[in-house]
Write an enzyme that holds these catalytic residues in place. Sequence first.
Site, PDB file in Angstrom:
ATOM      1  N   ASP A 340     -10.925  37.711 -22.554  1.00  0.00           N
ATOM      2  CA  ASP A 340     -10.222  36.563 -21.691  1.00  0.00           C
ATOM      3  C   ASP A 340     -10.916  36.787 -20.122  1.00  0.00           C
ATOM      4  O   ASP A 340     -11.322  37.587 -19.828  1.00  0.00           O
ATOM      5  CB  ASP A 340      -8.794  36.702 -21.387  1.00  0.00           C
ATOM      6  CG  ASP A 340      -8.431  38.079 -20.934  1.00  0.00           C
ATOM      7  OD1 ASP A 340      -9.199  39.337 -21.218  1.00  0.00           O
ATOM      8  OD2 ASP A 340      -7.656  38.022 -20.246  1.00  0.00           O
ATOM      9  N   GLU A 341     -10.769  35.277 -19.708  1.00  0.00           N
ATOM     10  CA  GLU A 341     -10.917  35.116 -18.402  1.00  0.00           C
ATOM     11  C   GLU A 341     -12.397  35.931 -17.670  1.00  0.00           C
ATOM     12  O   GLU A 341     -12.306  36.731 -16.769  1.00  0.00           O
ATOM     13  CB  GLU A 341      -9.888  35.915 -17.531  1.00  0.00           C
ATOM     14  CG  GLU A 341      -8.589  35.097 -18.017  1.00  0.00           C
ATOM     15  CD  GLU A 341      -7.522  35.649 -16.869  1.00  0.00           C
ATOM     16  OE1 GLU A 341      -6.833  34.609 -16.249  1.00  0.00           O
ATOM     17  OE2 GLU A 341      -7.016  36.967 -16.518  1.00  0.00           O
TER      18      GLU A 341
END
Length: 545
Positions: A340-341
């Site tokens: 993620d991210e």
Amino acid sequence: MGVLRFLRLCALFLTFTVCNGWLFDSFGEQRRREADEVALWPLPQKVQSSGTAFRLSATSFQIVHGKGSTAGPSCSLLQNAFRRYYNYIFGDVRKHGKNLNNVFDSDVLELQVLITAADPECDGYPSIKSDESYSLEVDQPAAVLKAANVWGALRGLETFSQLVYEDDYGAHNVNKTSISDFPRFAHRGILLDTSRHYLPLRFILENLEAMAMNKFNVFHWHIVDDHSFPFQSRTFPDLSHKGAFHPFTHVYTPSDVKMVIEFARMRGIRVVAEFDTPGHTQSWGKGQTDLLTPCYSGSSPSGSFGPVNPILNTTYDFMTRFFKEVSTVFPDAYIHLGGDEVDFSCWKSNPDIQKFMDKQGFGQDYSKLESYYIQRLLDIVSSTNKGYMVWQEVFDNGVKLKADTHLHVWKVKPQYQDEMARITAAGFHALLSSPWYLNRITFGQDWQDAYKADPQNFNGTAEQKKLVIGGEACLWGEYVDATNLTPRLWPRASAVGERLWSDENVKDVGSAYDRLTKHRCRMVRRGIAAEPLYIGFCPHEYGGQ
Ligand SMILES: *[C@@H]1O[C@H](CO)[C@@H](O)[C@H](O)[C@H]1NC(C)=O
Ligand SMILES: *[C@@H]1O[C@H](CO)[C@@H](O)[C@H](O)[C@H]1NC(C)=O
Ligand SMILES: *[C@@H]1O[C@H](CO)[C@@H](O)[C@H](O)[C@H]1NC(C)=O
């Protein structure tokens, strides 16, 4: 015995402190009469209860292996659970030294636990495929708990313990009841974050205990992140030596990790570790040089680092060795790989990355570079025979995934229902966390929002709904350490527990409030510092402290 006569006795025979305890206890007793009723949480699928009450005597009641059970005294998982639940049921009596029960005979002499499958799985690990169903017949002279294997038996023992209540005379009672129960979803998780703050072992164990009380079955251990690397690796000891908040006190040694996994196993809980890359890896860089991408300021390195460097062969050599170790340390069939991210700004600044992008024909599309990295990582992890869970971005970025990948939906915008629909339409398994970030707190009864969310509430076919395997309540650690972990998580996570276990039509907030208030008191009585839902009291709270 009346309070006055108690006081007189106190004055005559006993020290003030002891009397004080007894006095408070007798008030506690009165309050218990008003408020201690049966509250099942999460609500079983089918319950038939009756007004016929039976007595249980602490001195003669026992939990035993039923005749013909495929599990016996050599099944330490069950032996352990029998002891644990006996203590949960009668713990009060022992602590307060009350012997009231002794004057009664037991109507229900024992709880017989009957395991029916050829392999009771006593020494196994729970998995996504474990059968957690059970049936429970409470009657005279014995109650019978039937389950295919130990996992269902554990859930049924919890339910039985919740059926027992104290009557007006302080005796333990259980009503004639018939229950048949199974979980709505197979994956019912809690995420704890041990990177933003270190959580001492005993707090992790305490929360596993609370998870079992709420029939959760997955501990998602977000074990490392940017901030610290407490996981002690045998292959790469420098990772925690240099990356933990403290190299000796703020680490999880191999034996700590073993203890967590075994404690969880005994309660039917899987431990799924998350090693999130290529973002969220600042702490990894402290103990492993050349792992992270050097960021540039103009034409020279700025001295800071970005995500894992996806263009070096050494990166993949490292990941191969690291995940080989991880795959042996954690027995679960799944590893959570994060994904993620990922912040692209550092990659953009680095001229070597630019050259690599050109060579690969990625243009300026950095999600292609991310996919390139994740793809290679997935191949590495697949070669250890593990399945993987990843955060939703990996799907969003079009990475090629194995069919049995579990996709973890966490974003709230654009609305998560659409993401659940997209993922399942593509034929992948999905689990939901978006409405269950319990680290977000608001004034009032915010458990209700968590309670109302439903992972199958999206526009999709019946086939798509079947691909939803459950969800997880997440407690990220920015503002959470050992001081507030337990009250922040419980009983708010209990709301998620019922959503994931009980029938989809169990959604009345009013009836949930009454049961959850009592369930929360039960958790407190069992030593879990669960916070109150609202104004009120627990019947036992004045007793014998
Ligand atoms: C259990 O039985 C008692 C005594 O008949 C009754 O008052 C109580 O409501 C019953 N409880 C449940 C949960 O059925
Ligand atoms: C990295 O590995 C690839 C394929 O295994 C090889 O062709 C390439 O020369 C290697 N690069 C370096 C810098 O060693
Ligand atoms: C399902 O589709 C309808 C019609 O397009 C829409 O009004 C509704 O909000 C959607 N429901 C969800 C949960 O997305």
